[in-house]
Design a protein around this motif. Structure first.
Motif, PDB file in Angstrom:
ATOM      1  N   GLN A 114       0.844  -1.193   0.000  1.00 59.14           N
ATOM      2  CA  GLN A 114       0.000   0.000   0.000  1.00 59.14           C
ATOM      3  C   GLN A 114       0.882   1.247   0.000  1.00 59.14           C
ATOM      4  N   GLU A 115       0.433   2.277  -0.697  1.00 57.23           N
ATOM      5  CA  GLU A 115       1.186   3.522  -0.796  1.00 57.23           C
ATOM      6  C   GLU A 115       0.221   4.701  -0.886  1.00 57.23           C
ATOM      7  N   LEU A 116       0.492   5.741  -0.112  1.00 56.37           N
ATOM      8  CA  LEU A 116      -0.380   6.919  -0.072  1.00 56.37           C
ATOM      9  C   LEU A 116      -0.227   7.791  -1.311  1.00 56.37           C
ATOM     10  N   ASN A 117       1.023   8.042  -1.730  1.00 54.75           N
ATOM     11  CA  ASN A 117       1.290   8.925  -2.859  1.00 54.75           C
ATOM     12  C   ASN A 117       0.947   8.211  -4.176  1.00 54.75           C
ATOM     13  N   MET A 152       6.664  -3.706 -10.475  1.00 49.79           N
ATOM     14  CA  MET A 152       6.175  -5.086 -10.478  1.00 49.79           C
ATOM     15  C   MET A 152       6.208  -5.668 -11.895  1.00 49.79           C
ATOM     16  N   ILE A 153       5.753  -4.871 -12.852  1.00 50.02           N
ATOM     17  CA  ILE A 153       5.725  -5.321 -14.239  1.00 50.02           C
ATOM     18  C   ILE A 153       7.150  -5.527 -14.758  1.00 50.02           C
ATOM     19  N   LEU A 154       8.048  -4.585 -14.438  1.00 52.44           N
ATOM     20  CA  LEU A 154       9.434  -4.709 -14.867  1.00 52.44           C
ATOM     21  C   LEU A 154      10.096  -5.962 -14.305  1.00 52.44           C
ATOM     22  N   HIS A 155       9.681  -6.372 -13.096  1.00 52.52           N
ATOM     23  CA  HIS A 155      10.246  -7.566 -12.468  1.00 52.52           C
ATOM     24  C   HIS A 155       9.562  -8.846 -12.926  1.00 52.52           C
ATOM     25  N   GLY A 156       8.587  -8.713 -13.802  1.00 53.44           N
ATOM     26  CA  GLY A 156       7.928  -9.900 -14.321  1.00 53.44           C
ATOM     27  C   GLY A 156       7.046 -10.604 -13.312  1.00 53.44           C
ATOM     28  N   VAL A 157       6.523  -9.858 -12.331  1.00 57.69           N
ATOM     29  CA  VAL A 157       5.637 -10.464 -11.335  1.00 57.69           C
ATOM     30  C   VAL A 157       4.279 -10.745 -11.991  1.00 57.69           C
ATOM     31  N   PRO A 158       3.805 -11.985 -11.935  1.00 56.44           N
ATOM     32  CA  PRO A 158       2.505 -12.299 -12.535  1.00 56.44           C
ATOM     33  C   PRO A 158       1.399 -11.409 -11.984  1.00 56.44           C
ATOM     34  N   VAL A 159       0.479 -11.033 -12.834  1.00 59.76           N
ATOM     35  CA  VAL A 159      -0.611 -10.141 -12.439  1.00 59.76           C
ATOM     36  C   VAL A 159      -1.356 -10.677 -11.218  1.00 59.76           C
ATOM     37  N   GLU A 160      -1.590 -11.986 -11.201  1.00 63.58           N
ATOM     38  CA  GLU A 160      -2.349 -12.580 -10.098  1.00 63.58           C
ATOM     39  C   GLU A 160      -1.580 -12.543  -8.774  1.00 63.58           C
ATOM     40  N   ASN A 161      -0.276 -12.256  -8.815  1.00 62.74           N
ATOM     41  CA  ASN A 161       0.529 -12.188  -7.584  1.00 62.74           C
ATOM     42  C   ASN A 161       0.716 -10.755  -7.102  1.00 62.74           C
ATOM     43  N   GLN A 162       0.116  -9.799  -7.801  1.00 61.47           N
ATOM     44  CA  GLN A 162       0.223  -8.392  -7.418  1.00 61.47           C
ATOM     45  C   GLN A 162      -1.053  -7.945  -6.716  1.00 61.47           C
ATOM     46  N   ASN A 163      -0.899  -7.445  -5.508  1.00 61.67           N
ATOM     47  CA  ASN A 163      -2.039  -6.928  -4.747  1.00 61.67           C
ATOM     48  C   ASN A 163      -1.626  -5.585  -4.154  1.00 61.67           C
ATOM     49  N   LEU A 164      -1.763  -4.530  -4.952  1.00 61.34           N
ATOM     50  CA  LEU A 164      -1.303  -3.202  -4.552  1.00 61.34           C
ATOM     51  C   LEU A 164      -2.503  -2.275  -4.370  1.00 61.34           C
ATOM     52  N   HIS A 165      -2.351  -1.344  -3.424  1.00 54.41           N
ATOM     53  CA  HIS A 165      -3.466  -0.477  -3.065  1.00 54.41           C
ATOM     54  C   HIS A 165      -2.965   0.940  -2.844  1.00 54.41           C
ATOM     55  N   ASN A 166      -3.723   1.903  -3.353  1.00 56.51           N
ATOM     56  CA  ASN A 166      -3.397   3.323  -3.191  1.00 56.51           C
ATOM     57  C   ASN A 166      -4.268   3.900  -2.077  1.00 56.51           C
ATOM     58  N   GLY A 167      -3.679   4.136  -0.917  1.00 53.70           N
ATOM     59  CA  GLY A 167      -4.472   4.646   0.199  1.00 53.70           C
ATOM     60  C   GLY A 167      -3.619   4.989   1.396  1.00 53.70           C
ATOM     61  N   ASP A 168      -4.268   5.535   2.429  1.00 51.64           N
ATOM     62  CA  ASP A 168      -3.615   5.933   3.669  1.00 51.64           C
ATOM     63  C   ASP A 168      -3.590   4.739   4.618  1.00 51.64           C
ATOM     64  N   THR A 169      -2.416   4.195   4.835  1.00 49.86           N
ATOM     65  CA  THR A 169      -2.253   2.989   5.642  1.00 49.86           C
ATOM     66  C   THR A 169      -2.831   3.133   7.043  1.00 49.86           C
ATOM     67  N   LEU A 170      -2.577   4.248   7.699  1.00 53.05           N
ATOM     68  CA  LEU A 170      -2.994   4.404   9.093  1.00 53.05           C
ATOM     69  C   LEU A 170      -4.450   4.813   9.218  1.00 53.05           C
ATOM     70  N   ASP A 171      -4.917   5.648   8.291  1.00 54.54           N
ATOM     71  CA  ASP A 171      -6.278   6.173   8.404  1.00 54.54           C
ATOM     72  C   ASP A 171      -7.325   5.078   8.222  1.00 54.54           C
ATOM     73  N   LYS A 172      -7.065   4.165   7.266  1.00 53.63           N
ATOM     74  CA  LYS A 172      -8.034   3.107   7.003  1.00 53.63           C
ATOM     75  C   LYS A 172      -7.293   1.797   6.774  1.00 53.63           C
ATOM     76  N   ASP A 173      -7.596   0.815   7.590  1.00 52.83           N
ATOM     77  CA  ASP A 173      -6.882  -0.454   7.522  1.00 52.83           C
ATOM     78  C   ASP A 173      -7.058  -1.124   6.165  1.00 52.83           C
ATOM     79  N   TRP A 174      -5.959  -1.708   5.678  1.00 53.66           N
ATOM     80  CA  TRP A 174      -5.965  -2.502   4.449  1.00 53.66           C
ATOM     81  C   TRP A 174      -4.806  -3.479   4.524  1.00 53.66           C
TER      82      TRP A 174
END
Length: 545
Positions: free
Chosen positions: A251-254, A265-287
């Protein structure tokens, strides 16, 4: 340093200098990394196309001609596009590839709209690429006050980046580019380096610790709640023997940095199904709040002593409720730590980088630290060298936490503050330094002036203060002075001075003044030297008595 790395740095330096006159580092960093990524995707498409058709191409221009010839063949086009999307998840028209655009730049026929269309085509190819280039406003007045100036600015930057041979670059290209830009131009950004990048030696140390004994685990899950560019958790690929099965949660706020992590992730060849990324405020709302929510490893390098709301409502939040206090508003360090620890499996390991203040500050932080120690959660405290992070000289600590109950509740302290190689602008750590730390971590014993295994009772006696110098004594006694040798050396020096003084007097006595004034000055100088000599003889006589 490999030739590919030199080429990358040279291109980045030249590109940055093209843009520095019109915008700050935080802006041109996004443009440069976004354009590098566009080139990467474009080059990958051309090389994939050549392989798909079982053709040969020695250059990107040759690959482009093969693509253009087959794309223009209507009987081939649909199957070609379909197969490319299947293999690499996106497609670009031949005339929108980076190579084609460079040729247009060289012919003075390039238009910004063509690059903008390329961005849109990639973003619309697959959900993986959605909004990936949204921060690259190539029509911004920061690039120039008029359309021709903006066109020229982007053209100049693309020409510099065209020198990079992405296919032969060793290691983490986007991470290397990011690290280089921060290192060279961080002073322009006015930001704390810890907010967006963890130096590779620190990342390597943390990842090796969390993977200790688990390198053969398939489906290993790793979580970074302040992931920045994603480089920290992507080190998992280097540690795991089942690298293609590692599942990433981050998770990343910016938003700009979040998109950078997606690119990484794409540059490292990580399979799409293995990527779970989220854009949000870590402390304000749990994820995350949906399964899975607990992970085999948690790695974090959050912004140091950042502000957060510390709203009273968080006292009922399961991440913080059991500690009896909330971290202060002006220092969110323990808020990040508790968030990450909450998401750790009972059998997992967490490694987090924080400033030393978390080891000894009192009040609410002291209460939280005491609870963690009473629960046996804090396993190891590693004091890192100063000056190893970009744009800050602050010394940091890597804290290792474990959820599985440890009856002894002891804590291993490692003082690695001297384990670095001095650098001109920034210190670094090599494998020898890391191996020494890892060896101490594995052995978990007291090592003179380097590591100390403290019992829970001892920590309790210290009021749960974890300041490393309380436990690891690095004091080095000075060797005793041999007074006899010192006296002999003084006598030798005195004798040499006396001999030199006598020689000087003899030389002065051979001189002749040209007039009365110079003769008087010469006589006075000789008399002064002779008087000093007599005084010294008398002093030596008194001492001997």
């Amino acid at each position: 340093m490999s030739e590919s790395t030199k080429d990358l740095k040279t291109a980045l330096w030249n590109s940055a200098n093209v843009m520095r006159g019109t915008m700050g580092a935080e802006d041109y960093k996004s443009y440069l990394l976004g354009l590098i990524f566009y080139k990467y995707l474009s080059d990958k498409l051309l090389y994939s196309l050549v392989d798909l058709l079982d053709e040969k191409a020695n250059t990107l221009d040759e690959a482009l001609e093969i693509y253009r010839k087959n794309y223009e063949d209507e009987s081939m086009r649909n199957d070609l596009v379909s197969e490319l999307k299947h293999q690499i998840s996106f497609v670009l028209k031949p005339d929108l590839t980076f190579t084609a655009l460079i040729n247009k730049i060289n012919d003075n026929t390039f238009q910004l709209e063509e690059l903008s269309q390329g961005f849109r085509d990639i973003e619309q190819s697959d959900e993986t690429f959605k909004d990936l280039f949204q921060d690259l406003d190539i029509y911004s007045t920061k690039l120039g006050n008029t359309p021709p100036k903006r066109n020229q600015m982007i053209s100049n930057v693309m020409q510099e980046l065209s020198q990079i041979n992405i296919t032969v670059h060793e290691g983490d290209m986007l991470g290397d580019a990011y690290e280089y830009l921060i290192g060279e131009f961080a002073s322009d950004t006015g930001k704390k380096a810890g907010e967006f990048y963890t130096p590779q030696p620190v990342s390597k140390l943390m990842t090796q610790i969390v993977f200790n004994g688990k390198k053969d685990v398939s489906g290993f899950t790793i979580y970074d709640a302040a992931m920045g560019s994603g480089s920290l958790m992507l080190n998992a690929k280097k540690c795991s023997n089942e690298a293609n099965t590692v599942i990433y949660f981050g998770q990343e706020l910016n938003t700009s940095t979040y998109n950078l992590a997606r690119m990484n992730m794409i540059l490292h060849g990580v399979p799409v199904e293995n990527q779970n990324l989220h854009n949000g405020d870590t402390l304000d709302k749990d994820w995350p709040v949906d399964e899975p929510t607990n992970f085999d490893a948690v790695v974090m390098n959050p912004p140091y002593s950042a502000n957060w709301s510390a709203d009273k409502g968080f006292m009922t939040d399961p991440r913080f409720s059991m500690y009896g206090a909330l971290p202060p508003k002006s220092k969110a360090d323990y808020a990040f730590l508790l968030h990450g620890f909450y998401h750790l499996k009972n059998t997992g390991v967490m490694a987090i980088v924080l400033p030393h203040g978390v080891l000894f500050r009192g009040n609410a932080e002291g209460k939280i630290r005491q609870k963690l120690l009473e629960d046996g959660a804090i396993d190891t405290v590693i004091g890192m060298p100063a000056g190893i992070f970009y744009n800050t000289s602050i010394p940091t600590t890597v804290i290792i936490l474990k959820k599985k109950e440890r009856e002894k509740r002891d804590v291993l302290f490692i003082d690695a503050s001297k384990e670095f190689k001095k650098g001109k602008a920034q210190n670094t750590m090599n494998d020898e330094h890391l191996d020494k730390i890892l060896d101490a971590y594995m052995k978990r014993i007291t090592i003179d002036k380097f590591a100390y295994l403290a019992s829970f009772d001892e920590i309790k006696e210290n009021d749960f203060n974890l300041n490393i110098p309380r436990y690891v004594d690095t004091f080095e006694e000075e060797e005793p002075i041999d007074l006899g040798e010192v006296t002999a050396e003084i006598a030798k020096i005195t004798k040499e001075i006396k001999s030199s003084q006598e020689s000087l007097i003899e030389m002065l006595q051979e001189l002749v003044g040209n007039d009365d004034e110079s003769k008087a000055e010469l006589k006075s100088a000789i008399n002064n030297l002779m008087e000093e000599d007599m005084e010294k003889i008398e002093e030596d006589g008194e001492k001997s008595e």
